[in-house]
Write a protein that holds these residues in place. Sequence first.
Motif, PDB file in Angstrom:
ATOM      1  N   GLU A  10       9.060   2.393  -4.308  1.00  0.00           N
ATOM      2  CA  GLU A  10       9.185   2.562  -5.702  1.00  0.00           C
ATOM      3  C   GLU A  10      10.374   3.415  -5.858  1.00  0.00           C
ATOM      4  O   GLU A  10      10.459   4.306  -5.104  1.00  0.00           O
TER       5      GLU A  10
ATOM      6  N   LEU B 131       2.617   1.102  -8.505  1.00  0.00           N
ATOM      7  CA  LEU B 131       2.396  -0.153  -9.322  1.00  0.00           C
ATOM      8  C   LEU B 131       0.903  -0.379  -9.424  1.00  0.00           C
ATOM      9  O   LEU B 131       0.088  -0.148  -8.239  1.00  0.00           O
TER      10      LEU B 131
ATOM     11  N   GLY C 294       4.477  -3.046 -12.600  1.00  0.00           N
ATOM     12  CA  GLY C 294       5.050  -1.708 -12.272  1.00  0.00           C
ATOM     13  C   GLY C 294       6.180  -2.231 -11.611  1.00  0.00           C
ATOM     14  O   GLY C 294       6.419  -3.560 -11.682  1.00  0.00           O
TER      15      GLY C 294
ATOM     16  N   ALA D 188      -0.331  -2.220  -3.652  1.00  0.00           N
ATOM     17  CA  ALA D 188      -0.438  -1.736  -5.268  1.00  0.00           C
ATOM     18  C   ALA D 188      -1.435  -0.816  -5.399  1.00  0.00           C
ATOM     19  O   ALA D 188      -2.628  -0.906  -4.327  1.00  0.00           O
TER      20      ALA D 188
END
Length: 381
Positions: free
Chosen positions: A124, A136, A149, A167
């Motif tokens: 990310e 996320l 996200g 996630a």
Amino acid sequence: MILTDEQTSIRDSARRFSRERLLPDYQKREADDCLNRDIVREMGALGFLGSDISDEFGGAGCSSLVSGLVIEEIAYGDFCLSNFPTQASLLGAILSRSATKDVAHQWIPGIASGDVIPAICLTEPSAGSDAAQLSLRARKDGSDYILSGEKTSITFGAFADVFVVFARTDPQAGAKGISAFAVDGRARGISTSAFDDAGCRCAGRASVFFDDVRVPAECLLGDENQGFTQVMKGFDYSRALIALMCLGSAQASLDEAWRYTLERQTFGVPIATHQGVTFPLAEADAMMTAIRELSYSALTLRDQGLPHTAEAAMVKLLGPKTAFDVIHQCLLTFGHYGWSKDSPHQQRMRDVMGSEIGDGTAGIMKLIISRQRIRAITAGA
Ligand SMILES: Cc1cc2nc3c(=O)[nH]c(=O)nc-3n(C[C@H](O)[C@H](O)[C@H](O)COP(=O)(O)OP(=O)(O)OC[C@H]3O[C@@H](n4cnc5c(N)ncnc54)[C@H](O)[C@@H]3O)c2cc1C
């Protein structure tokens, strides 16, 4: 490592395909700057995508070692295209281990045939090396999950058909609050934005945005909050494969450089006569052979169900950097011809360089090796 007749035969057929079909157009494919999906399907039809995927899912059912041999050969002809068999092996292994039967059958046969391109979404914008900090979010909504996200730096992100997405399902729990999902690339709320990369330009590295994407509960991979453990296991595999990708590409430059030393003359003799020319290439051969053997050994340990985390981190530490240095040396061996964009060496250098970052940097590999050593000592091994 001494290969069996069967392993040699599969490696040789990948070698022929790579050298006859891929190598001649390696530079043209970069100049075209877009993915030719037909060539991915061609690799699938020949059993070169996820050679280790079981026949239950339409794969060739080979060992991890054979997958590595095939990937190394494909990279000889085109490093960028060797990302496809590597991703197929990595994602094939994660999905077959952790997906429900239905979800596994939905995606894996297509991954093996080349009809489905898979991507793994871990990184990310503010969580790369320290992936356990990812943010996320996957929140429960009835029996579904809603993902929101951003993921970034995703190989094949620009065109993947299925994303394995990591996630956060528990906002408090760090690495233990992460789950993995198989997400259809066509799901509503997904958008992408591709990077303009220095190398591997056909790999479509991209940011992937999840804007309230609804994912059915059956797409959860394994148990809730177990995603992080699953991905770390996968990386032991892909790191050994990536090392072999880099060696395959560097081997192409090295073979070309050795041949050139016999063709090019200076001071009235072939440059092969000058030890200043041949010794760096001899060192390259020695380093590459050592790393190749350790890569095969890591894959053999995996095939035997034995730990190979340290070995995989070692070859990921050494493979990409050595390949870059070897290709650089080969480029110099060609003198001014090597510096031209007509020569493939500059493209190979740019292509392998990204592997010094992707799947964990050298710093992180050293961290993993150190942890493994210290753990073994404290456990009294
Ligand atoms: C070609 C390519 C393909 C990729 N493909 C994917 C993909 O398919 N899916 C995906 O999820 N991600 C992918 N990535 C992302 C990649 O995994 C991350 O870039 C990588 O893990 C590093 O994270 P970062 O870029 O955020 O760097 P950071 O984590 O911000 O690190 C910055 C620098 O600090 C160093 N550093 C950080 N912490 C330490 C430490 N503890 N000790 C020593 N040094 C440290 C790093 O080595 C690096 O040099 C890809 C990246 C590239 C370049």
